[in-house]
Write a protein that holds these residues in place. Sequence first.
Motif, PDB file in Angstrom:
ATOM      1  N   LEU A  55       0.862  -1.174   0.000  1.00 14.88           N
ATOM      2  CA  LEU A  55       0.000   0.000   0.000  1.00 14.88           C
ATOM      3  C   LEU A  55       0.901   1.226   0.000  1.00 14.88           C
ATOM      4  O   LEU A  55       1.942   1.240   0.665  1.00 14.88           O
ATOM      5  N   TYR A  56       0.496   2.255  -0.751  1.00 12.82           N
ATOM      6  CA  TYR A  56       1.210   3.528  -0.749  1.00 12.82           C
ATOM      7  C   TYR A  56       0.322   4.601  -0.136  1.00 12.82           C
ATOM      8  O   TYR A  56      -0.893   4.615  -0.334  1.00 12.82           O
ATOM      9  N   ILE A 105       9.360   5.072   4.990  1.00 13.25           N
ATOM     10  CA  ILE A 105       9.343   6.404   4.397  1.00 13.25           C
ATOM     11  C   ILE A 105      10.197   6.340   3.133  1.00 13.25           C
ATOM     12  O   ILE A 105      11.364   5.956   3.180  1.00 13.25           O
ATOM     13  N   LEU A 106       9.612   6.688   1.995  1.00 10.91           N
ATOM     14  CA  LEU A 106      10.300   6.561   0.715  1.00 10.91           C
ATOM     15  C   LEU A 106      11.271   7.724   0.474  1.00 10.91           C
ATOM     16  O   LEU A 106      10.958   8.868   0.790  1.00 10.91           O
ATOM     17  N   GLU A 107      12.400   7.395  -0.124  1.00 11.42           N
ATOM     18  CA  GLU A 107      13.404   8.394  -0.497  1.00 11.42           C
ATOM     19  C   GLU A 107      13.608   8.450  -2.006  1.00 11.42           C
ATOM     20  O   GLU A 107      13.929   9.495  -2.545  1.00 11.42           O
ATOM     21  N   ASP A 108      13.400   7.334  -2.696  1.00 13.45           N
ATOM     22  CA  ASP A 108      13.668   7.213  -4.125  1.00 13.45           C
ATOM     23  C   ASP A 108      12.577   7.913  -4.948  1.00 13.45           C
ATOM     24  O   ASP A 108      11.385   7.635  -4.782  1.00 13.45           O
ATOM     25  N   LEU A 109      12.990   8.816  -5.836  1.00 18.51           N
ATOM     26  CA  LEU A 109      12.045   9.582  -6.658  1.00 18.51           C
ATOM     27  C   LEU A 109      11.184   8.676  -7.524  1.00 18.51           C
ATOM     28  O   LEU A 109       9.971   8.885  -7.629  1.00 18.51           O
ATOM     29  N   ARG A 114       5.815   6.168  -8.542  1.00 22.63           N
ATOM     30  CA  ARG A 114       4.984   4.960  -8.573  1.00 22.63           C
ATOM     31  C   ARG A 114       3.893   5.045  -7.502  1.00 22.63           C
ATOM     32  O   ARG A 114       2.744   4.678  -7.736  1.00 22.63           O
ATOM     33  N   ALA A 115       4.250   5.576  -6.336  1.00 22.19           N
ATOM     34  CA  ALA A 115       3.272   5.735  -5.257  1.00 22.19           C
ATOM     35  C   ALA A 115       2.139   6.664  -5.685  1.00 22.19           C
ATOM     36  O   ALA A 115       0.957   6.351  -5.493  1.00 22.19           O
ATOM     37  N   ALA A 145       5.533  13.605   2.422  1.00 19.74           N
ATOM     38  CA  ALA A 145       6.212  12.334   2.682  1.00 19.74           C
ATOM     39  C   ALA A 145       5.425  11.228   1.985  1.00 19.74           C
ATOM     40  O   ALA A 145       4.190  11.261   1.931  1.00 19.74           O
ATOM     41  N   TRP A 146       6.147  10.266   1.447  1.00 17.88           N
ATOM     42  CA  TRP A 146       5.559   9.125   0.752  1.00 17.88           C
ATOM     43  C   TRP A 146       5.890   7.873   1.545  1.00 17.88           C
ATOM     44  O   TRP A 146       7.043   7.666   1.930  1.00 17.88           O
ATOM     45  N   LEU A 147       4.882   7.050   1.784  1.00 14.51           N
ATOM     46  CA  LEU A 147       5.044   5.867   2.628  1.00 14.51           C
ATOM     47  C   LEU A 147       4.656   4.607   1.862  1.00 14.51           C
ATOM     48  O   LEU A 147       3.749   4.634   1.030  1.00 14.51           O
TER      49      LEU A 147
END
Length: 160
Positions: A55-56, A105-109, A114-115, A145-147
Amino acid sequence: MHPYHMNRQDRQIHDPGELQRLLQNGKYAAIAMCRNNEPYIVTLSYGYDPAGHVLYFHTARKGLKLDFLRDNPSVCATIVEDRGYQTGQCAHSYSSLVLWGNLTILEDLDEKKRALDTLFHQLETDPEPIRRRNIPSDRAYDACAWLRLDIRHISGKSGQ
């Protein structure tokens, strides 16, 4: 966490297709977190990526949920398909999922992109105007922030 024995096994959802349907049709997940014996729960809209079985989410760059996640990324979440109370039957028609996993916690662009695409696919009928308005450049992905919730175990239950 070891899977717990469901008391009402007659209500357990065993069909993987039904579990997928509930994940793909849901809009919100309530996520339970804990740090230092202190609980916290938050409800967020999500997008389900069946290829990665994740899940994003997106959220503010600062806040209590991120503080909790930095201390303990292990979470439990629930998604409910509420079909309503059955008047005169003292019953409620529903399907629910309980998910266990780790929230990152996502770091990659590329994964942030994709999220966003996954969220748009799940939540919007026409995402392009929103994308143009809110994501004018790659730098816009840093505004929140993207999770990613990596699902370790899933359990489903249905009633009525």
